[in-house]
Motif scaffolding. Structure first.
Motif, PDB file in Angstrom:
ATOM      1  N   GLU A 110      20.609 -30.786  -2.326  1.00  0.00           N
ATOM      2  CA  GLU A 110      20.604 -30.296  -3.565  1.00  0.00           C
ATOM      3  C   GLU A 110      20.907 -28.571  -3.152  1.00  0.00           C
ATOM      4  N   ALA A 111      21.385 -27.894  -4.209  1.00  0.00           N
ATOM      5  CA  ALA A 111      21.774 -26.743  -3.989  1.00  0.00           C
ATOM      6  C   ALA A 111      21.440 -25.633  -5.221  1.00  0.00           C
ATOM      7  N   ARG A 112      21.107 -24.276  -5.063  1.00  0.00           N
ATOM      8  CA  ARG A 112      21.354 -23.526  -6.181  1.00  0.00           C
ATOM      9  C   ARG A 112      22.762 -23.300  -6.818  1.00  0.00           C
ATOM     10  N   VAL A 113      22.688 -23.303  -8.058  1.00  0.00           N
ATOM     11  CA  VAL A 113      24.097 -23.019  -8.695  1.00  0.00           C
ATOM     12  C   VAL A 113      23.593 -21.898 -10.044  1.00  0.00           C
ATOM     13  N   PRO A 114      23.574 -20.805  -9.546  1.00  0.00           N
ATOM     14  CA  PRO A 114      23.002 -19.900 -10.305  1.00  0.00           C
ATOM     15  C   PRO A 114      23.932 -19.319 -11.452  1.00  0.00           C
ATOM     16  N   ASP A 115      23.308 -19.077 -12.732  1.00  0.00           N
ATOM     17  CA  ASP A 115      24.266 -18.552 -13.720  1.00  0.00           C
ATOM     18  C   ASP A 115      24.876 -17.126 -13.642  1.00  0.00           C
ATOM     19  N   LEU A 116      26.310 -17.138 -13.446  1.00  0.00           N
ATOM     20  CA  LEU A 116      26.733 -15.548 -13.135  1.00  0.00           C
ATOM     21  C   LEU A 116      27.148 -15.260 -14.353  1.00  0.00           C
ATOM     22  N   THR A 117      26.838 -15.316 -15.758  1.00  0.00           N
ATOM     23  CA  THR A 117      27.317 -15.003 -16.841  1.00  0.00           C
ATOM     24  C   THR A 117      26.851 -13.441 -16.935  1.00  0.00           C
ATOM     25  N   ALA A 118      27.866 -12.523 -17.342  1.00  0.00           N
ATOM     26  CA  ALA A 118      27.565 -11.148 -17.708  1.00  0.00           C
ATOM     27  C   ALA A 118      28.477 -10.760 -18.541  1.00  0.00           C
ATOM     28  N   THR A 119      28.323  -9.619 -19.160  1.00  0.00           N
ATOM     29  CA  THR A 119      29.400  -8.835 -19.943  1.00  0.00           C
ATOM     30  C   THR A 119      30.350  -7.942 -19.236  1.00  0.00           C
ATOM     31  N   GLY A 123      29.760  -5.837 -14.909  1.00  0.00           N
ATOM     32  CA  GLY A 123      28.511  -7.025 -15.129  1.00  0.00           C
ATOM     33  C   GLY A 123      28.767  -8.163 -14.189  1.00  0.00           C
ATOM     34  N   ARG A 124      29.688  -8.824 -14.305  1.00  0.00           N
ATOM     35  CA  ARG A 124      29.694 -10.042 -13.442  1.00  0.00           C
ATOM     36  C   ARG A 124      29.825  -9.769 -12.224  1.00  0.00           C
ATOM     37  N   THR A 125      30.421  -8.618 -11.687  1.00  0.00           N
ATOM     38  CA  THR A 125      30.471  -8.193 -10.223  1.00  0.00           C
ATOM     39  C   THR A 125      29.100  -7.881  -9.678  1.00  0.00           C
ATOM     40  N   ALA A 126      28.143  -7.161 -10.520  1.00  0.00           N
ATOM     41  CA  ALA A 126      26.877  -6.718 -10.460  1.00  0.00           C
ATOM     42  C   ALA A 126      26.038  -8.098 -10.408  1.00  0.00           C
ATOM     43  N   ARG A 127      26.126  -8.965 -11.152  1.00  0.00           N
ATOM     44  CA  ARG A 127      25.477 -10.263 -11.305  1.00  0.00           C
ATOM     45  C   ARG A 127      25.647 -11.270  -9.852  1.00  0.00           C
ATOM     46  N   THR A 128      26.949 -11.117  -9.634  1.00  0.00           N
ATOM     47  CA  THR A 128      27.381 -11.784  -8.294  1.00  0.00           C
ATOM     48  C   THR A 128      26.680 -11.389  -6.982  1.00  0.00           C
ATOM     49  N   ALA A 129      26.843  -9.924  -6.870  1.00  0.00           N
ATOM     50  CA  ALA A 129      26.153  -9.373  -5.913  1.00  0.00           C
ATOM     51  C   ALA A 129      24.589  -9.302  -5.710  1.00  0.00           C
ATOM     52  N   MET A 149      32.437 -12.808  -9.357  1.00  0.00           N
ATOM     53  CA  MET A 149      33.434 -11.859  -9.641  1.00  0.00           C
ATOM     54  C   MET A 149      33.055 -10.796  -8.446  1.00  0.00           C
ATOM     55  N   LEU A 150      34.282 -10.406  -7.752  1.00  0.00           N
ATOM     56  CA  LEU A 150      34.112  -9.369  -6.711  1.00  0.00           C
ATOM     57  C   LEU A 150      35.079  -8.402  -6.928  1.00  0.00           C
ATOM     58  N   ALA A 151      34.650  -7.238  -6.308  1.00  0.00           N
ATOM     59  CA  ALA A 151      35.447  -5.930  -6.639  1.00  0.00           C
ATOM     60  C   ALA A 151      36.120  -5.594  -5.299  1.00  0.00           C
ATOM     61  N   LEU A 152      37.205  -5.043  -5.113  1.00  0.00           N
ATOM     62  CA  LEU A 152      37.963  -4.337  -3.926  1.00  0.00           C
ATOM     63  C   LEU A 152      38.756  -3.298  -4.323  1.00  0.00           C
ATOM     64  N   ASP A 153      38.516  -2.107  -3.672  1.00  0.00           N
ATOM     65  CA  ASP A 153      39.198  -0.858  -4.024  1.00  0.00           C
ATOM     66  C   ASP A 153      40.470  -0.897  -3.413  1.00  0.00           C
ATOM     67  N   SER A 157      41.948   2.303  -6.927  1.00  0.00           N
ATOM     68  CA  SER A 157      41.455   1.748  -7.830  1.00  0.00           C
ATOM     69  C   SER A 157      41.090   0.431  -7.934  1.00  0.00           C
ATOM     70  N   PRO A 158      39.801   0.067  -8.545  1.00  0.00           N
ATOM     71  CA  PRO A 158      38.991  -1.205  -8.320  1.00  0.00           C
ATOM     72  C   PRO A 158      39.973  -2.192  -8.928  1.00  0.00           C
ATOM     73  N   ALA A 159      39.772  -3.374  -8.125  1.00  0.00           N
ATOM     74  CA  ALA A 159      40.411  -4.614  -8.419  1.00  0.00           C
ATOM     75  C   ALA A 159      39.336  -5.570  -8.616  1.00  0.00           C
ATOM     76  N   PHE A 160      39.347  -6.335  -9.523  1.00  0.00           N
ATOM     77  CA  PHE A 160      38.391  -7.428  -9.731  1.00  0.00           C
ATOM     78  C   PHE A 160      38.681  -8.955  -9.608  1.00  0.00           C
ATOM     79  N   LEU A 161      38.096  -9.466  -8.762  1.00  0.00           N
ATOM     80  CA  LEU A 161      38.804 -10.852  -8.242  1.00  0.00           C
ATOM     81  C   LEU A 161      37.836 -11.769  -8.422  1.00  0.00           C
TER      82      LEU A 161
END
Length: 373
Positions: A110-119, A123-129, A149-153, A157-161
């Motif tokens: 079994e595994a944890r599958v957390p909910d990554l929903t955010a605004t 918000g999604r980047t912060a939730r992922t982190a 959701m990940l962010a890379l400079d 300029s930030p790119a959301f991946l």
């Protein structure tokens, strides 16, 4: 010097002006970022991507439409395959990760599958982190992050991946998972497509490493990613472990060479705009105000490639012949310069490129003369 917040606000306003009034920004995804990193000297692509310009729409407005894009059928098939791989809490996906990358760990019952929903992407980047931090704090379990959701400079300029998935192993290490719709035939796939997937995954790995660097201790980001594809001509998933250390190193090096977007924007004339709604002549002038670095490889990676190729051919630039040829020609930048040097009409005889061209021209003349006897 204005404070960072003021500079950031001014840059965002400037980039919005470049897109055009009321034109939403197009997100910079990992595929586009990998292509940008492959051609770091192209200021045109850097500023267009940084401003969120829709390059496909821009290419059409310039009269050189791109050939990019998947059919709706291919997209539907790809989405259905991904859903199948991730069904039942990602049981099959985790089984493949265990089989191909981590046989020494306990099988993932079994595994944890957390909910990554955010605004919003921030918000999604912060939730992922947050969820990655939570998984790192509780080793010994499997965790599956579905479309994190990940962010890379990128050049300031930030790119959301958004990777297909990230798996946290029981030992706390992280693995990027790429799910593609092209098949694995007898255990192998098209090398070109695998290479493109590896370059894309390298971008995700770099972004994950930034997240890991903020944790103490820093989790290990694995440099072998899992590529999941349909087996042969079925819809059953098969997987292959792909080592992306080379792609990661190249991408990291190229990204550091990118000119900062704010520096490029500062050199543009006032009133520059890349909105496809502009008259064709005016739009072309604005696009041409930003220098491009065209190479034949752009045809498989950039929506503006046909436009840039046409301009390159019109000016006789040797870049249209490919980067290896361009590198061999040294300071000779146009086809006219090359031909003049070969004929002995121009160029420094001490220049190795000029000497090689004249030698080649002499050998060609001898061969033609011998053939006519």
């Amino acid at each position: 010097m204005p404070p960072p917040r003021t500079r950031g606000t001014a840059l965002r306003q400037r980039l919005a002006e470049l897109r055009g009034p009321d034109v939403p920004a197009k997100a910079l995804d990992a595929r586009a970022l990998a292509a940008l990193a492959a051609n770091p000297g192209c200021a045109r692509r850097a500023i267009l991507d940084g401003a969120g310009v829709n390059k496909a729409a821009l290419a059409s407005a310039l009269g050189s439409p791109s050939a990019f894009g998947q059919s709706q059928f291919a997209l539907t098939r790809g989405n259905a395959f991904e859903a199948k791989v991730k069904a039942d809490g990602g049981a099959e996906l985790l089984r493949l990760v265990h089989e191909k990358l981590d046989r020494s760990a306990e099988p993932p019952a079994e595994a944890r599958v957390p909910d990554l929903t955010a605004t919003g992407p921030q918000g999604r980047t912060a939730r992922t982190a947050l969820e990655l931090r939570e998984a790192a704090a509780h080793p010994g379990a499997w965790t599956l992050l579905d479309h994190p959701m990940l962010a890379l400079d990128v050049a300031g300029s930030p790119a959301f991946l958004e990777p297909d998935a990230v798996v946290v192993h029981p030992d706390g290490s992280w693995t990027v998972v790429e799910i593609k719709s092209f098949p694995l035939l007898d255990g192998s796939a098209d090398p070109t497509k695998v290479g493109a997937a590896a370059r894309q995954a390298a971008v995700y790995v770099l972004a994950l490493e930034e997240v890991a660097a903020g944790l103490d201790p820093s989790p290990r980001v694995r440099h072998r990613i899992l590529l999941v594809c349909p087996r042969d001509f079925s819809n059953l998933p098969a997987a292959s472990a792909v080592d992306i250390r080379k792609q990661r190193a190249v991408t990291a090096r190229q990204l550091t060479r990118l000119t900062r977007i704010e520096d490029i924007a500062a050199t543009l004339p006032e009133g520059t705009c890349f909105s496809p709604e502009l008259p064709a002549d005016e739009l072309t002038a604005h696009v041409e105000s930003v220098p491009a670095t065209y190479a034949p490889e752009c045809l498989s990676a950039c929506e503006l490639a046909f436009h840039c190729r046409g301009r390159s051919r019109e000016t006789g630039a040797v870049t249209s012949l490919g980067r290896p040829v361009r590198a061999e020609l040294g300071g000779l930048t146009t086809v006219e310069d090359v031909l003049a040097a070969a004929r002995g009409e121009a160029g420094d005889p001490a220049d190795p490129a000029v000497a090689a061209l004249r030698r080649a021209a002499a050998l060609r003349a001898e061969a033609l003369e011998a053939a006519c006897r």
